[in-house]
Motif scaffolding. Sequence first.
Motif, short mmCIF file in Angstrom:
data_model
loop_
_atom_site.label_atom_id
_atom_site.label_comp_id
_atom_site.label_asym_id
_atom_site.label_seq_id
_atom_site.Cartn_x
_atom_site.Cartn_y
_atom_site.Cartn_z
N ASP A 247 0.76 -1.07 -0.03
CA ASP A 247 -0.11 -0.02 -0.03
C ASP A 247 0.90 1.41 0.11
OD1 ASP A 247 0.75 0.44 2.61
OD2 ASP A 247 -1.11 -0.22 3.62
N GLY A 248 0.15 2.50 0.32
CA GLY A 248 1.18 3.59 0.16
C GLY A 248 1.70 4.07 1.44
N ARG A 249 1.82 3.35 2.37
CA ARG A 249 2.43 3.69 3.45
C ARG A 249 3.96 3.94 3.34
NH1 ARG A 249 -0.66 -0.16 7.80
NH2 ARG A 249 -1.78 -0.69 5.91
N PRO B 182 7.73 0.32 0.81
CA PRO B 182 8.86 -0.42 -0.07
C PRO B 182 9.96 -0.95 0.54
CG PRO B 182 8.39 1.91 -0.85
CD PRO B 182 7.40 1.62 0.93
N GLU B 183 10.14 -0.57 1.75
CA GLU B 183 11.29 -1.29 2.65
C GLU B 183 10.94 -2.86 2.91
OE1 GLU B 183 13.89 -1.08 6.63
OE2 GLU B 183 12.13 0.36 6.37
N LEU B 184 9.81 -2.59 3.52
CA LEU B 184 9.21 -4.04 3.93
C LEU B 184 9.00 -5.02 2.73
CD1 LEU B 184 6.51 -3.03 6.72
CD2 LEU B 184 8.93 -3.92 6.90
N ALA B 185 8.32 -4.44 1.65
CA ALA B 185 8.43 -5.36 0.37
C ALA B 185 9.57 -5.85 -0.18
CB ALA B 185 7.55 -4.55 -0.65
N GLN B 186 10.61 -4.88 0.00
CA GLN B 186 11.74 -5.55 -0.63
C GLN B 186 12.41 -6.43 0.55
OE1 GLN B 186 13.61 -4.61 -3.18
NE2 GLN B 186 15.01 -5.92 -2.91
N ALA B 187 12.43 -6.40 1.72
CA ALA B 187 12.76 -7.34 2.80
C ALA B 187 11.99 -8.72 2.47
CB ALA B 187 12.69 -6.92 4.07
N LEU B 188 10.74 -8.52 2.15
CA LEU B 188 9.80 -9.76 1.87
C LEU B 188 10.19 -10.53 0.85
CD1 LEU B 188 7.41 -11.36 3.17
CD2 LEU B 188 6.11 -10.04 1.38
#
Length: 72
Positions: free
Chosen positions: A53-55, A59-65
């Motif tokens: 989402d737009g939080r 981006p940081e959490l998506a990259q780590a995931l």
Amino acid sequence: MTAHRFDSSILRAYDVRGVVGETLSAADAHALGRAFATIARENGGTRLALGYDGRLSSPELAQALAEGIQRA
């Protein structure tokens, strides 16, 4: 590899909730990605989709995931 330890408040029955930087971190997202990809592969999965989402923390959490998924 050392087992990852999650804050006990973030893991719910059907989702993960936490405050980024306090109870939820990129390391948590990475560990979740590894676990999810492992389970998916064991059940015959070959593709996963990832979105966010737009939080500002997304981006940081998506990259780590994604890195966790790829690592598995």
